[in-house]
Write a protein that holds these residues in place. Structure first.
Motif, mmCIF file in Angstrom:
data_model
loop_
_atom_site.group_PDB
_atom_site.id
_atom_site.type_symbol
_atom_site.label_atom_id
_atom_site.label_comp_id
_atom_site.label_asym_id
_atom_site.label_seq_id
_atom_site.Cartn_x
_atom_site.Cartn_y
_atom_site.Cartn_z
ATOM 1 N N VAL A 232 0.835 -1.197 0.000
ATOM 2 C CA VAL A 232 0.000 0.000 0.000
ATOM 3 C C VAL A 232 0.872 1.250 0.000
ATOM 4 O O VAL A 232 2.022 1.221 0.444
ATOM 5 C CB VAL A 232 -0.950 0.008 1.223
ATOM 6 N N PRO A 233 0.341 2.388 -0.470
ATOM 7 C CA PRO A 233 1.108 3.645 -0.439
ATOM 8 C C PRO A 233 1.384 4.091 1.001
ATOM 9 O O PRO A 233 0.674 3.722 1.932
ATOM 10 C CB PRO A 233 0.190 4.639 -1.168
ATOM 11 N N ASP A 234 2.403 4.929 1.163
ATOM 12 C CA ASP A 234 2.815 5.331 2.514
ATOM 13 C C ASP A 234 2.174 6.615 2.994
ATOM 14 O O ASP A 234 2.388 7.019 4.138
ATOM 15 C CB ASP A 234 4.340 5.485 2.572
ATOM 16 N N THR A 235 1.380 7.275 2.160
ATOM 17 C CA THR A 235 0.887 8.619 2.495
ATOM 18 C C THR A 235 0.088 8.649 3.795
ATOM 19 O O THR A 235 0.204 9.584 4.584
ATOM 20 C CB THR A 235 0.036 9.182 1.345
ATOM 21 N N LYS A 236 -0.735 7.634 4.049
ATOM 22 C CA LYS A 236 -1.572 7.676 5.253
ATOM 23 C C LYS A 236 -0.775 7.439 6.536
ATOM 24 O O LYS A 236 -1.272 7.685 7.636
ATOM 25 C CB LYS A 236 -2.704 6.650 5.150
ATOM 26 N N PHE A 237 0.461 6.957 6.400
ATOM 27 C CA PHE A 237 1.301 6.729 7.576
ATOM 28 C C PHE A 237 2.265 7.887 7.843
ATOM 29 O O PHE A 237 2.832 7.970 8.932
ATOM 30 C CB PHE A 237 2.107 5.441 7.402
ATOM 31 N N LEU A 238 2.450 8.769 6.860
ATOM 32 C CA LEU A 238 3.390 9.881 7.024
ATOM 33 C C LEU A 238 2.886 10.860 8.068
ATOM 34 O O LEU A 238 1.733 11.291 8.036
ATOM 35 C CB LEU A 238 3.573 10.610 5.690
ATOM 36 N N LEU A 239 3.776 11.243 8.963
ATOM 37 C CA LEU A 239 3.388 12.157 10.025
ATOM 38 C C LEU A 239 3.309 13.588 9.511
ATOM 39 O O LEU A 239 2.352 14.310 9.807
ATOM 40 C CB LEU A 239 4.393 12.074 11.180
ATOM 41 N N GLU A 240 4.295 14.021 8.748
ATOM 42 C CA GLU A 240 4.320 15.363 8.181
ATOM 43 C C GLU A 240 4.590 15.237 6.683
ATOM 44 O O GLU A 240 5.738 15.183 6.249
ATOM 45 C CB GLU A 240 5.403 16.219 8.862
#
Length: 834
Positions: A232-240
Motif C-alpha cells: 500500500v502507499p505510505d501517504t496515510k502513515f506519514l506524520l508530516e
C-alpha cells in the motif's frame, strides 16, 4: 582507473548471468491451496482459481454446512472483491487440513468480511484461529473487510487450521489461502534493537503482517507481486507529508547476486521512494517519519527496503534510520554495500524489543558525516508481528486441543500446572515479603554500618532543592556514619544549605577524598519525612537511568534520616527560568532539558513490571548537572501504579498546587497521566518563564496553566512567551511544543498522551528548531516570533524570589506552614483544585 571499472563491471555482469540462469523462472510454490469459502462455485482472482466449497470439502472437517451472503455495502472495491461475496459459518470447532509436500515457510491468508445470513449477525461473531503450537487470532471480531496474512513454519506433512467460536458465538471465513513461501524470504537471524545484538531463531517464529508499504509509489496488487502480496502507499502513515517528496525510477532498479530478488520485493517497490524534501537547503535538518499502529506486548520484525535511485554518483548521501528513538542504521551509505553501484536493491531486517506503545515510529534523517548534502530515502517497509513466548499472535488465549476426546484431560493438566505454578509463586512471594520486611526493620533500627551493596546505585531525589546529585558509578553506595556526614557538611553549617523542602534541608557537602555531595537531612519529628525516607530507599533503589537522580548513600544512625547524592552543579530548572538572576536558557537548551526530563519520566512509567508514578513533577524537581543534563528528582511522594487489571490507584491527593492534575484532585484516582498533566504545566513554565501560581498578578493570570491555555486556544501563545526568547524560536517548533503542552493538560487522563508520545513530540520540536537554527541556538532567525504583548513585559517587576512554599504549595501539612489558609482555599476552589 579504467581497468578497475572494467574488472568490476565484468564481475557484476558474470554474477548477473549466473543469477539469471538460476532464477529465470522465479519461485514455484510446491503447495498452494485457494478456497472460496461459502460458495458452490469457483472464482478466478488474477491468475489464481479459488475453489468453491464443494470442490474443497475434502480439506474441511466441520459439523456445520452453513453458507452466508456478504452485504454488498461491506465488500471492498478491489481486485479481490469477488472473494468477499460469500462466507462459510462455523458454530462449533472446525478444521481445515492441508497436505504439505514441502516443509518450511507457508503463507496463510484469511479473508474476513461482515455478511448477512438469517439470524447470524456479523457483529456478534467472535472466534479464534490456530495452527499447531500457534494462535493466529484470538477472540477476533470483524467490523470491516480485512485480509489477515501470516507466515508460519510447517515442520510436518500437513497443516491443520482450527477455527474455534467463542462461547455463544460463531466463526466465519470468506476465503482462505495456504501457499508455500521461498526459503530466502526470511532468514534465521536479524539485528536486534535494544540491545543491539544478533537475533537468532526467526525460522521458528510465526509472523503476522502488520504493514507492507510502497514508499513514494502506488498500490502494488497481488497480481503484480510474485508472492501474491499487496503493497500500500505510505501517504496515510506519514506524520508530516510536507517534509517528504516522492521519486520514481522503476526501470533503473537492479537486483544484486545473492541479495534481494523479485520475491523479496518487486521493482515497483524498489523503483519508488520517499525522500527528504530538502528544497536545495544545505542546512536542512529534520526527519521524515511514519507512524504505524501496533499491538503492545509483542516484538516486531521490521524489514527496510532501500534502493538509491536519487544519487548521480556513489556515496553522495549518508543518512540515519530510526526505529522509535533507536538509531538502527547510523550514517548509512547504500552504495558501499553494493560495490558502489547505484539503484541496487537491498534490504535489512531488525527485531524490536517488546513494544509498550500502540504506535511504532519509523524515521529517516540526514547524517552530517563527510559534510554530505542533507538527504534520506526509504523505498519500502514491512512490519511483521512476532509470536509471543506462548506461541501466540492474537493474545493470551489457550491453544485448542488436537483431538476432541483428549480435550478434558489436557485441560485438567493445564489447570493443574497453573495451580501448581500459582502455589509456588505464592510461596516465593511470601518468603520475599518476609525477607524484605526483616531488611526494612534492620534499616530502621540497626546501629551498625554495613554496605547497602558494593556495586549498586540508587535513583533518588531532593525535594525543592536548588542543587542535588546524579549519575551512578560512585563507590560510596553504603550506609554512611553520621560522623562522616557531619564532617562533610561542616557540622550541618546553615550557610551550606542549598535547598529546603517538606522532608528537611539540603546541604552542600564534600567528603575527605574531595567528592562533592548533596546531603538531604530529614526532620526527625516529621511523619511525612519518615514516609518519604522509606519510600525513596525501598521503592526506587531498583531503578537506574541517566535522567533520574541517583542515590549514593544514606544514614539512619542516631534516629537520623539522611540521604546522600552526588552534587548537581547547575541546580534546578526552576532557578534557571526565573527568580535567581541566573543567565537565561536558550530555546534549544530548554527543549533538551524537557526531552531529558521526559525520558526519565517515561522510564519510571514503563521501565519496570509496574509503573512508578512520580506525583510531584515540577521544575524544582528537575535538576541539571554541569553539562545541563536534566535529571528528575524527589521521589518521596512516588507510588507504584495500578495492577494489570486495574485502571488507577485510589489514594489521598498529594502534589504541588499549580501542577496538580484536576482529575486526580476530584476523584482521588491516580494514574501515570497525572504525571503527564504536571509535566504539561512544566512545559508552559519553561516557555513563559514565570511561576505556575502567582497571587500578585491579576486574577486571570494567577494560574499559569489556565492563562497559557487561553492564549493557546486563541492561537496567540507567542504573545506570552519569555521575552528573552523573542526572535529565537522557529514558529513550527513553537507550534509543536505548544500542541504537546496543550494535550498534556487535557481535562481527562484518557485524552492525554503517554510520556513516550510526549517525548517523541518534544524531540520533533527540537528537530524543527534545528532545521533553521542549526548553529548557535542564540542566533536570530529570519523566521522570528512577533513582538511580545506589553503585559508580558510586566513580569520584570515580579518578585520571583518568593519561597517555593507560596507558589508551589505541596499538599502536605509541613508544606503549608508558611501559607495563609485563605490562599490555600482560593487555590483549591479555583479551576477544579489546581
Amino acid at each position: 582507473m579504467m581497468d578497475s571499472c572494467m574488472f568490476k563491471f565484468f564481475i557484476w555482469g558474470s554474477c548477473i548471468l549466473f543469477y539469471l540462469a538460476c532464477f529465470s523462472w522465479g519461485f514455484d510454490p510446491a503447495d498452494q491451496y485457494y478456497i472460496n469459502c461459502g460458495s458452490s462455485t469457483s472464482v478466478t482472482i488474477g491468475s489464481q482459481v479459488f475453489l468453491g466449497d464443494k470442490l474443497a470439502s475434502k480439506y474441511l472437517s466441520s459439523p456445520d454446512n452453513i453458507l452466508g451472503t456478504t452485504s454488498s455495502n461491506s465488500i471492498p472495491q478491489s481486485d479481490e472483491s469477488g472473494l468477499y461475496k460469500n462466507a462459510r459459518i462455523f458454530t462449533k470447532e472446525s478444521k481445515y487440513t492441508f497436505p504439505i509436500s514441502r516443509k518450511g515457510r507457508v503463507w496463510i491468508r484469511l479473508y474476513l468480511s461482515p455478511f448477512v445470513y438469517d439470524s447470524y449477525n456479523p457483529n456478534s461473531a467472535a472466534f479464534s484461529v490456530s495452527i499447531p503450537n500457534h494462535m493466529l487470532l484470538s477472540n477476533f471480531k470483524a467490523s470491516e473487510a480485512v485480509r489477515k496474512e501470516f507466515l508460519v513454519n510447517v515442520t510436518s506433512g500437513s497443516l491443520v487450521i482450527t477455527l474455534s467460536p467463542s462461547e455463544n458465538s460463531f466463526a466465519f471465513l470468506n476465503a482462505l489461502e495456504v501457499v508455500s513461501a521461498p526459503d530466502i524470504l526470511i532468514s534465521d537471524d536479524a539485528q536486534s534493537v535494544n540491545p543491539a545484538v544478533k537475533f537468532n531463531g526467526l525460522l521458528t517464529q510465526a509472523l503476522e503482517t502488520v504493514a507492507r508499504v510502497n514508499m513514494g509509489g502506488p498500490t502494488v496488487t497481488s497480481k503484480n507481486d510474485t508472492l501474491g502480496r499487496t503493497w500500500v502507499p505510505d501517504t496515510k502513515f506519514l506524520l508530516e507529508q510536507n517534509l517528504a517528496e516522492s521519486v520514481s525510477k522503476i526501470n533503473s532498479v537492479r537486483y544484486p547476486p545473492g541479495g534481494a530478488t523479485d520475491d523479496i520485493a518487486p521493482k515497483t517497490v524498489y523503483g519508488t521512494a520517499t525522500k527528504m524534501k530538502s528544497e536545495d537547503n544545505p542546512n536542512s535538518n529534520f526527519n521524515v517519519t511514519w507512524v504505524f499502529p501496533v499491538d503492545p506486548g509483542f516484538r516486531y520484525v521490521v524489514r527496510f527496503h532501500f534502493c538509491d535511485i536519487v544519487s548521480d554518483a556513489p556515496s553522495k548521501i549518508y543518512f540515519n534510520v530510526f526505529l522509535d528513538s533507536s538509531n538502527v542504521l547510523p550514517d548509512l551509505d547504500l552504495t558501499t554495500r553494493n560495490l558502489n553501484f547505484l539503484a541496487t536493491a537491498i534490504y535489512m531486517d531488525f527485531v524490536t524489543s517488546s513494544i509498550s506503545s500502540s504506535k511504532l515510529r519509523v524515521s529517516i534523517g540526514p547524517s552530517p558525516v563527510n559534510d554530505a548534502y542533507p538527504d534520506a530515502i526509504l523505498n519500502g517497509l514491512e512490519i511483521m508481528k512476532m509470536n509471543n513466548s506462548l506461541g501466540n499472535l492474537g493474545g493470551m488465549a489457550t491453544l485448542p486441543s488436537s483431538s476432541g476426546s483428549g480435550s478434558k484431560s489436557k485441560v485438567g493438566v493445564i489447570v493443574g500446572v497453573i495451580i501448581g505454578v500459582a502455589i509456588i509463586l505464592l510461596i516465593v512471594g511470601l518468603l520475599f515479603y518476609i525477607r524484605r520486611k526483616r531488611r526494612l526493620e534492620q534499616l530502621h533500627h540497626s546501629k551498625t554500618w554495613v554496605p547497602i551493596s558494593q556495586n549498586a546505585s540508587y535513583t533518588m531525589g531532593s525535594k525543592d532543592s536548588h542543587k542535588t546529585t546524579a549519575s551512578a558509578g560512585s563507590d560510596i553506595g553504603f550506609r554512611c556514619p553520621f560522623a562522616a556526614v557531619q564532617e562533610a557538611t561542616n557540622n550541618f553549617d546553615e550557610s551550606w544549605v542549598i535547598g529546603v523542602g517538606g522532608f528537611g534541608k539540603v546541604y552542600k557537602g564534600e567528603f575527605s577524598d574531595g567528592t562533592k555531595v548533596a546531603v538531604k537531612r530529614g526532620n526527625s519529628k516529621s511523619q511525612q519525612g519518615f514516609t518519604e525516607f522509606r519510600t525513596e530507599i525501598e521503592m526506587l533503589s531498583q531503578f537506574r537511568h541517566r535522567h533520574l537522580v541517583s542515590l549514593i548513600g544514606y544514614c539512619d544512625e542516631k534516629s537520623e534520616m539522611i540521604l546522600i547524592y552526588e552534587y548537581m552543579e547547575n541546580g534546578t530548572l526552576k532557578s534557571h527560568l526565573y527568580g535567581s538572576g541566573l543567565p537565561s536558557l536558550g530555546w534549544k537548551e530548554r527543549l533538551e532539558i524537557c526531552i531529558g526530563s521526559a525520558r526519565g519520566l517515561h522510564y519510571l512509567h514503563t521501565g519496570y513490571a509496574k509503573a512508578v508514578i512520580h506525583r510531584d513533577v515540577k521544575s524544582a524537581n528537575i535538576l541539571l548537572d554541569e553539562t545541563f543534563l536534566a535529571k528528575v528528582a524527589d521521589f518521596g511522594l512516588s507510588k507504584t501504579g495500578p495492577e494489570i487489571d486495574q485502571t488507577h490507584v485510589s489514594t489521598a491527593v498529594k502534589g504541588s498546587f499549580g501542577y496538580l492534575d484536576p482529575e486526580y484532585f476530584r476523584r482521588q484516582q491516580l494514574t501515570e497521566k497525572s504525571d503527564v498533566y504536571s509535566f504539561g504545566v512544566v512545559l508552559f513554565e519553561v516557555l513563559c518563564a514565570r511561576p505556575v501560581i502567582d497571587p500578585s498578578l491579576p486574577r486571570e493570570m494567577v494560574n499559569l496553566a489556565e492563562w497559557a491555555m487561553k492564549w493557546q486556544k486563541r492561537g496567540q501563545l507567542d504573545q506570552i512567551i519569555d521575552p528573552s526568547l523573542e526572535g529565537k524560536i522557529k514558529p513550527d517548533s513553537l507550534r509543536k511544543f505548544a500542541e504537546t503542552a496543550e494535550k498534556c493538560l487535557a481535562d481527562y487522563g484518557v485524552d492525554r498522551p503517554s510520556m513516550g508520545d510526549v517525548l517523541w513530540n518534544l524531540e520533533y520540536a527540537l528537530q524543527l528548531q534545528e532545521a533553521v537554527l542549526h548553529n548557535d541556538p542564540e542566533e536570530n532567525s529570519t523566521n522570528i516570533i512577533s513582538d511580545l504583548s506589553p503585559q508580558v513585559n510586566n513580569f520584570s517587576h515580579i518578585d520571583s524570589t518568593t519561597s517555593a512554599r507560596q507558589h508551589e504549595m505541596s499538599v502536605t501539612d509541613d508544606d503549608l506552614s508558611d501559607v495563609s489558609m485563605s490562599k490555600v482555599f482560593s487555590q483549591l476552589i479555583k479551576s477544579e483544585g489546581r
